[in-house]
Design an enzyme around this catalytic site. Structure first.
Site, PDB file in Angstrom:
ATOM      1  N   HIS A 269      42.907  40.906  49.306  1.00  0.00           N
ATOM      2  CA  HIS A 269      44.044  40.571  50.084  1.00  0.00           C
ATOM      3  C   HIS A 269      44.369  39.193  49.455  1.00  0.00           C
ATOM      4  CE1 HIS A 269      47.393  39.767  53.032  1.00  0.00           C
ATOM      5  NE2 HIS A 269      47.315  41.054  53.241  1.00  0.00           N
ATOM      6  N   ASP A 320      46.359  49.052  53.530  1.00  0.00           N
ATOM      7  CA  ASP A 320      46.676  50.293  52.817  1.00  0.00           C
ATOM      8  C   ASP A 320      45.401  51.407  52.487  1.00  0.00           C
ATOM      9  OD1 ASP A 320      49.311  49.897  52.259  1.00  0.00           O
ATOM     10  OD2 ASP A 320      49.058  48.420  50.698  1.00  0.00           O
TER      11      ASP A 320
HETATM   12  N1  COA Z   1      39.453  45.803  43.048  1.00  0.00           N
HETATM   13  C1  COA Z   1      38.595  45.111  42.515  1.00  0.00           C
HETATM   14  N2  COA Z   1      38.726  43.770  42.064  1.00  0.00           N
HETATM   15  C2  COA Z   1      39.650  43.037  42.960  1.00  0.00           C
HETATM   16  C3  COA Z   1      40.675  43.791  43.742  1.00  0.00           C
HETATM   17  C4  COA Z   1      40.250  45.196  43.861  1.00  0.00           C
HETATM   18  N3  COA Z   1      41.332  45.712  44.584  1.00  0.00           N
HETATM   19  N4  COA Z   1      40.992  42.824  44.259  1.00  0.00           N
HETATM   20  C5  COA Z   1      40.733  41.576  43.940  1.00  0.00           C
HETATM   21  N5  COA Z   1      39.633  41.834  43.144  1.00  0.00           N
HETATM   22  C6  COA Z   1      39.138  40.645  42.512  1.00  0.00           C
HETATM   23  C7  COA Z   1      39.899  40.249  41.211  1.00  0.00           C
HETATM   24  O1  COA Z   1      39.594  41.029  39.905  1.00  0.00           O
HETATM   25  C8  COA Z   1      39.348  38.826  41.258  1.00  0.00           C
HETATM   26  O2  COA Z   1      38.063  38.762  40.561  1.00  0.00           O
HETATM   27  P1  COA Z   1      37.760  37.578  39.575  1.00  0.00           P
HETATM   28  O3  COA Z   1      37.944  36.276  40.210  1.00  0.00           O
HETATM   29  O4  COA Z   1      36.483  37.988  39.364  1.00  0.00           O
HETATM   30  O5  COA Z   1      38.756  37.526  38.406  1.00  0.00           O
HETATM   31  C9  COA Z   1      39.526  38.386  42.577  1.00  0.00           C
HETATM   32  O6  COA Z   1      39.186  39.578  43.310  1.00  0.00           O
HETATM   33  C10 COA Z   1      40.581  37.832  43.198  1.00  0.00           C
HETATM   34  O7  COA Z   1      41.727  38.817  42.841  1.00  0.00           O
HETATM   35  P2  COA Z   1      43.335  38.537  42.376  1.00  0.00           P
HETATM   36  O8  COA Z   1      43.979  39.584  41.935  1.00  0.00           O
HETATM   37  O9  COA Z   1      43.316  37.146  42.146  1.00  0.00           O
HETATM   38  O10 COA Z   1      44.018  38.330  43.820  1.00  0.00           O
HETATM   39  P3  COA Z   1      45.312  38.189  44.245  1.00  0.00           P
HETATM   40  O11 COA Z   1      45.451  37.290  45.617  1.00  0.00           O
HETATM   41  O12 COA Z   1      46.232  37.812  43.304  1.00  0.00           O
HETATM   42  O13 COA Z   1      45.866  39.650  44.616  1.00  0.00           O
HETATM   43  C11 COA Z   1      45.929  41.849  45.583  1.00  0.00           C
HETATM   44  C12 COA Z   1      45.580  40.198  46.085  1.00  0.00           C
HETATM   45  C13 COA Z   1      46.257  42.444  47.043  1.00  0.00           C
HETATM   46  C14 COA Z   1      47.227  41.977  44.828  1.00  0.00           C
HETATM   47  C15 COA Z   1      44.762  42.556  44.830  1.00  0.00           C
HETATM   48  O14 COA Z   1      43.430  42.279  45.757  1.00  0.00           O
HETATM   49  C16 COA Z   1      44.879  43.730  44.465  1.00  0.00           C
HETATM   50  O15 COA Z   1      45.531  44.104  43.489  1.00  0.00           O
HETATM   51  N6  COA Z   1      44.433  44.899  45.388  1.00  0.00           N
HETATM   52  C17 COA Z   1      44.589  46.152  44.905  1.00  0.00           C
HETATM   53  C18 COA Z   1      46.003  46.610  45.457  1.00  0.00           C
HETATM   54  C19 COA Z   1      46.193  46.798  47.066  1.00  0.00           C
HETATM   55  O16 COA Z   1      45.449  47.249  47.476  1.00  0.00           O
HETATM   56  N7  COA Z   1      47.481  46.035  47.310  1.00  0.00           N
HETATM   57  C20 COA Z   1      47.656  46.356  48.719  1.00  0.00           C
HETATM   58  C21 COA Z   1      47.949  44.746  49.343  1.00  0.00           C
HETATM   59  S1  COA Z   1      48.112  44.884  51.170  1.00  0.00           S
END
Ligand code: COA
Length: 383
Positions: A269, A320
């Site tokens: 998140h 979710d």
């Molecule tokens: N699975 C695996 N790794 C994850 C992850 C996931 N669902 N969510 C975050 N990470 C990891 C990233 O790879 C990153 O690792 P790194 O620093 O080694 O590269 C780190 O955690 C930070 O993630 P990041 O994508 O930069 O965070 P963000 O704040 O931009 O994105 C979300 C937040 C929610 C978009 C992201 O966690 C995600 O894509 N989750 C899956 C989709 C989801 O469930 N969305 C619903 C949100 S309520």
């Protein structure tokens, strides 16, 4: 370069993805990501989940306080009075391709609803509240109709006295759900109602900030919600569970997915650094519904995946993660999970749009330019 900075190179002026940027003032909802707290207009989400109803929560989001008896009755009456869809919109929906994504159908239907609302462009507090009531009343009817029509069945008319949650389940299935299932669904709608300046709510405020009407702002918010990084994740979580199939395969599946650096849907998140308080309730519901149906396979896989993810990456489930398994246990088709998110979030979107209209300033940030400058135009036949 710091990960929170722009990934475009040069000297970044702002964080990538606007992380941590405060872009609006709002009294509607607040997320405390460190302590895992969510409040709506001052009330803790756990308190509301235990004691409130979706209709009461709608009143709270729109008016900033809990309603009295007569005010709640009046809101319920207005919502019931505004549920019927214009015949023209139903006719249009009959022509949607049967294979259309329900979120696309919902977005298109919401756009079309504006044609049949003479007050759509009245952005006064009174006018905007009236539109908010119409949209909040009609969204469940639209989503249920999308499902019935694509199955080749006639939409079921709203039944008076059921309220939004039980009413939606009735229109979807054609029979009334049992009281416990309807209450669980009602709480699911409370839990998804608002989440501060998430991507779709920000979208709604940006559109409303141009003084476009509420239908346009909500259609844009639906588009933002549809993406897999936002509301689309709940459907993908259930697809993941179906792919894994059994708890004995969960750990191996997760380790392989992480080794391939895949994003696992339902985890992580932007704001929470601990458990998402909404997922606590949804986990209990998914287990309760699974046990009631004698099928705990999905919740067992979810619990195992959660343990492995925490051990490997210290990431927590988000809203979710468990909602899909709960809806699946209620017999709701996978691709309706995100439209159901919209059936709830319409209350938060409209609350934020009301707030935006009440104290509006155009939302127009700047971009950090990373392209070249001072290039000389070369005529076409000299390139
Ligand atoms: N699975 C695996 N790794 C994850 C992850 C996931 N669902 N969510 C975050 N990470 C990891 C990233 O790879 C990153 O690792 P790194 O620093 O080694 O590269 C780190 O955690 C930070 O993630 P990041 O994508 O930069 O965070 P963000 O704040 O931009 O994105 C979300 C937040 C929610 C978009 C992201 O966690 C995600 O894509 N989750 C899956 C989709 C989801 O469930 N969305 C619903 C949100 S309520």
């Amino acid at each position: 370069m710091d990960k929170s900075e722009a990934k475009t190179g040069g000297a970044p002026k702002g964080p990538a993805g606007l992380e941590g940027v405060v872009a609006a003032q709002s009294s509607i909802g607040d997320v405390d990501g460190e302590r895992g707290r969510l409040i709506y207009q001052g009330y803790d989400i756990h308190d509301l989940a235990r004691n409130s109803t979706f209709e009461e929560t709608i009143f709270l989001l729109w008016h900033g306080r809990l309603p009295k008896h007569d005010e709640l009755d009046e809101l319920r009456r207005q919502l019931a009075d505004n549920q019927a869809l214009p015949a023209e919109v139903l006719d249009l929906m009959r022509r949607f391709p049967p294979g259309a994504e329900p979120m696309d159908s919902l977005r298109t239907a919401v756009s079309a609803l504006a044609f049949y609302d003479a007050g759509a462009r009245d952005l006064s507090r009174e006018g905007a509240l009236r539109t908010a009531t119409r949209l909040t009343a009609q969204l469940p009817v639209v989503v249920a109709a999308i499902e019935r029509l694509r199955r080749g069945e006639e939409p079921v008319a709203p039944r008076a006295g059921l309220g939004l949650a039980a009413g939606f389940l009735y229109m979807l299935k054609g029979v009334e759900s049992n009281e416990r299932e309807a209450r669980i669904f009602d709480v699911c709608l409370i839990l998804h109602a608002d989440h501060e300046l998430n991507a779709s709510t920000f979208t709604a405020r940006v559109v409303a900030g141009t003084l476009a009407d509420m239908y346009g702002a909500v259609a844009a918010a639906i588009a933002a919600l549809s993406g897999p990084l936002h509301g689309g994740a709940n459907t993908n979580v259930m697809k993941m569970l179906l792919e894994i199939g059994g708890v004995e395969r969960a750990e191996g599946w997760m380790l392989e997915a992480l080794a391939q650096r895949k994003k696992i849907m339902g985890f992580g998140h932007r704001v929470y650094r601990t458990e998402d308080p909404r997922s606590t309730h949804l986990r209990d519901f998914a287990r309760e519904l699974g046990e009631a149906k004698g099928d705990t396979r999905w919740i067992d896989i979810l619990d195992r995946l959660r343990e492995v993810m925490f051990r490997e990456k210290k990431l927590y489930p988000n809203v979710d993660y468990y909602s899909g398994a709960a809806y699946h246990m209620m017999g709701i088709p996978l691709d309706l999970f995100t439209p159901i998110f919209a059936v709830s979030r319409i209350s938060g979107w409209t609350g934020h749009i009301l707030e935006q209209y009440a104290n509006n300033r155009l939302i127009r940030p700047r971009a950090e330019y990373t392209g070249p400058r001072d290039l000389k135009y070369v005529p076409l036949d000299e390139r």
